[in-house]
Design a protein around this motif. Structure first.
Motif, PDB file in Angstrom:
ATOM      1  N   ARG A 150     -14.764 -12.427  -9.760  1.00 47.90           N
ATOM      2  CA  ARG A 150     -14.109 -11.837 -10.925  1.00 47.90           C
ATOM      3  C   ARG A 150     -13.870 -10.343 -10.703  1.00 47.90           C
ATOM      4  O   ARG A 150     -14.646  -9.674 -10.039  1.00 47.90           O
ATOM      5  CB  ARG A 150     -14.976 -12.038 -12.181  1.00 47.90           C
ATOM      6  CG  ARG A 150     -15.137 -13.495 -12.586  1.00 47.90           C
ATOM      7  CD  ARG A 150     -13.809 -14.053 -13.103  1.00 47.90           C
ATOM      8  NE  ARG A 150     -13.953 -15.386 -13.657  1.00 47.90           N
ATOM      9  CZ  ARG A 150     -13.792 -16.501 -12.965  1.00 47.90           C
ATOM     10  NH1 ARG A 150     -13.499 -16.449 -11.682  1.00 47.90           N
ATOM     11  NH2 ARG A 150     -13.904 -17.691 -13.549  1.00 47.90           N
ATOM     12  N   GLU A 151     -12.781  -9.839 -11.291  1.00 45.88           N
ATOM     13  CA  GLU A 151     -12.510  -8.390 -11.235  1.00 45.88           C
ATOM     14  C   GLU A 151     -13.602  -7.634 -11.979  1.00 45.88           C
ATOM     15  O   GLU A 151     -14.060  -8.088 -13.019  1.00 45.88           O
ATOM     16  CB  GLU A 151     -11.155  -8.092 -11.894  1.00 45.88           C
ATOM     17  CG  GLU A 151      -9.963  -8.571 -11.096  1.00 45.88           C
ATOM     18  CD  GLU A 151      -9.615  -7.637  -9.942  1.00 45.88           C
ATOM     19  OE1 GLU A 151     -10.224  -6.543  -9.866  1.00 45.88           O
ATOM     20  OE2 GLU A 151      -8.760  -7.994  -9.141  1.00 45.88           O
ATOM     21  N   PRO A 152     -14.019  -6.457 -11.477  1.00 41.30           N
ATOM     22  CA  PRO A 152     -13.618  -5.828 -10.218  1.00 41.30           C
ATOM     23  C   PRO A 152     -14.508  -6.222  -9.034  1.00 41.30           C
ATOM     24  O   PRO A 152     -14.314  -5.743  -7.922  1.00 41.30           O
ATOM     25  CB  PRO A 152     -13.797  -4.339 -10.533  1.00 41.30           C
ATOM     26  CG  PRO A 152     -15.009  -4.329 -11.440  1.00 41.30           C
ATOM     27  CD  PRO A 152     -14.905  -5.589 -12.282  1.00 41.30           C
ATOM     28  N   TRP A 153     -15.496  -7.101  -9.300  1.00 43.80           N
ATOM     29  CA  TRP A 153     -16.496  -7.442  -8.297  1.00 43.80           C
ATOM     30  C   TRP A 153     -15.889  -8.043  -7.024  1.00 43.80           C
ATOM     31  O   TRP A 153     -16.403  -7.827  -5.917  1.00 43.80           O
ATOM     32  CB  TRP A 153     -17.522  -8.410  -8.881  1.00 43.80           C
ATOM     33  CG  TRP A 153     -18.261  -7.865 -10.051  1.00 43.80           C
ATOM     34  CD1 TRP A 153     -17.867  -7.897 -11.358  1.00 43.80           C
ATOM     35  CD2 TRP A 153     -19.520  -7.184 -10.034  1.00 43.80           C
ATOM     36  NE1 TRP A 153     -18.809  -7.280 -12.164  1.00 43.80           N
ATOM     37  CE2 TRP A 153     -19.835  -6.834 -11.368  1.00 43.80           C
ATOM     38  CE3 TRP A 153     -20.423  -6.850  -9.016  1.00 43.80           C
ATOM     39  CZ2 TRP A 153     -21.005  -6.162 -11.712  1.00 43.80           C
ATOM     40  CZ3 TRP A 153     -21.584  -6.184  -9.353  1.00 43.80           C
ATOM     41  CH2 TRP A 153     -21.869  -5.835 -10.687  1.00 43.80           C
ATOM     42  N   ASN A 154     -14.786  -8.791  -7.171  1.00 46.83           N
ATOM     43  CA  ASN A 154     -14.218  -9.456  -6.001  1.00 46.83           C
ATOM     44  C   ASN A 154     -13.623  -8.484  -4.991  1.00 46.83           C
ATOM     45  O   ASN A 154     -13.332  -8.864  -3.856  1.00 46.83           O
ATOM     46  CB  ASN A 154     -13.161 -10.495  -6.422  1.00 46.83           C
ATOM     47  CG  ASN A 154     -12.063  -9.911  -7.288  1.00 46.83           C
ATOM     48  OD1 ASN A 154     -12.126  -8.761  -7.689  1.00 46.83           O
ATOM     49  ND2 ASN A 154     -11.060 -10.714  -7.574  1.00 46.83           N
TER      50      ASN A 154
END
Length: 236
Positions: A150-154
């Protein structure tokens, strides 16, 4: 497989990665070797990361462990509903985590950087409490959402050299977390600890199991330890 064996194998993997990084003109490597180690509550991330880091350092590659828990948002910034689900992905400052990884890549070895820690007693982050030292050559980052899709983790995926996920059977995670919360006095009774897990930690565990991107290695940490490639082939 014994924990010592697994830790040694993963430490050797980091050292090999580090040795493949080219040198700069100043004699330092062009970048640090960064490892993202993710897993749900009760997966044993912290214990395993510490063991691996020690074995990396024994091979003359200075290695640190940095926890992402300090990037949890302060209680003052959360609504009552968010406080009930504190620990869920939306209660972390994912953008701040991403900025830290980008700064590490931009500055490279030879520069210090500070990250927040988490005060277990106050249950709140402490700013700039973890020091990434200038001469650190490898860093193991451990945290539940480091491999989230998931954004921003990806966006972290492209900034690290190794991506490891620790998988534990849900019922075993539940028992481990309940035991830990009871022993630390966070919960007064085991029933309270189990209820808390079912209403919060268990949901977070389900989330990261379903919503993670491709990893380099999967570590099974049940009654026995094993290593697997993402395609299902056992490494050892």
């Amino acid at each position: 497989m014994h924990q010592e064996e697994l830790a040694q194998r993963q430490a050797n993997r980091i050292v090999r990665r580090h040795k493949r990084i080219p040198f700069q003109d100043n004699g330092r490597r062009m970048k640090r070797c960064l490892v993202a180690l993710a897993g749900g509550p009760g997966s044993g991330k912290s214990t395993l990361a510490a063991m691996i880091a020690e074995k990396v350092s024994q091979q003359h590659v200075k290695c640190q462990v940095i926890s992402i828990e300090g990037f949890m948002k302060p209680k003052a910034e959360l609504s009552k509903q968010q406080m009930k689900r504190r620990g869920a992905i939306e209660t972390f400052d994912g953008n701040a985590v991403l900025r830290m990884f980008r700064v590490l890549r931009e500055r490279g070895p030879g520069h210090e950087l500070r990250a927040p820690s988490f005060d277990e007693e106050r249950r709140d982050p402490v700013q700039d409490d973890q020091l990434i030292e200038a001469d650190t050559e490898a860093i193991i980052f451990e945290g539940i959402y480091l491999l989230a899709d998931r954004e921003p983790w990806n966006n972290i995926e492209s900034l690290v050299d190794e991506k490891w996920f620790i998988h534990v059977r849900p019922e075993l995670c539940r028992e481990r977390v309940a035991d830990r919360r009871t022993k630390k006095g966070i919960c007064r009774t085991r029933d309270e600890a189990l209820k808390q897990y079912d209403e919060s930690d268990g949901l977070n565990n389900e989330f990261i199991t379903k919503h993670r991107y491709q990893t380099d290695v999967i570590i099974e940490n049940n009654e026995e330890l094993s290593l697997w490639e993402p395609d299902g082939d056992e490494v050892w």
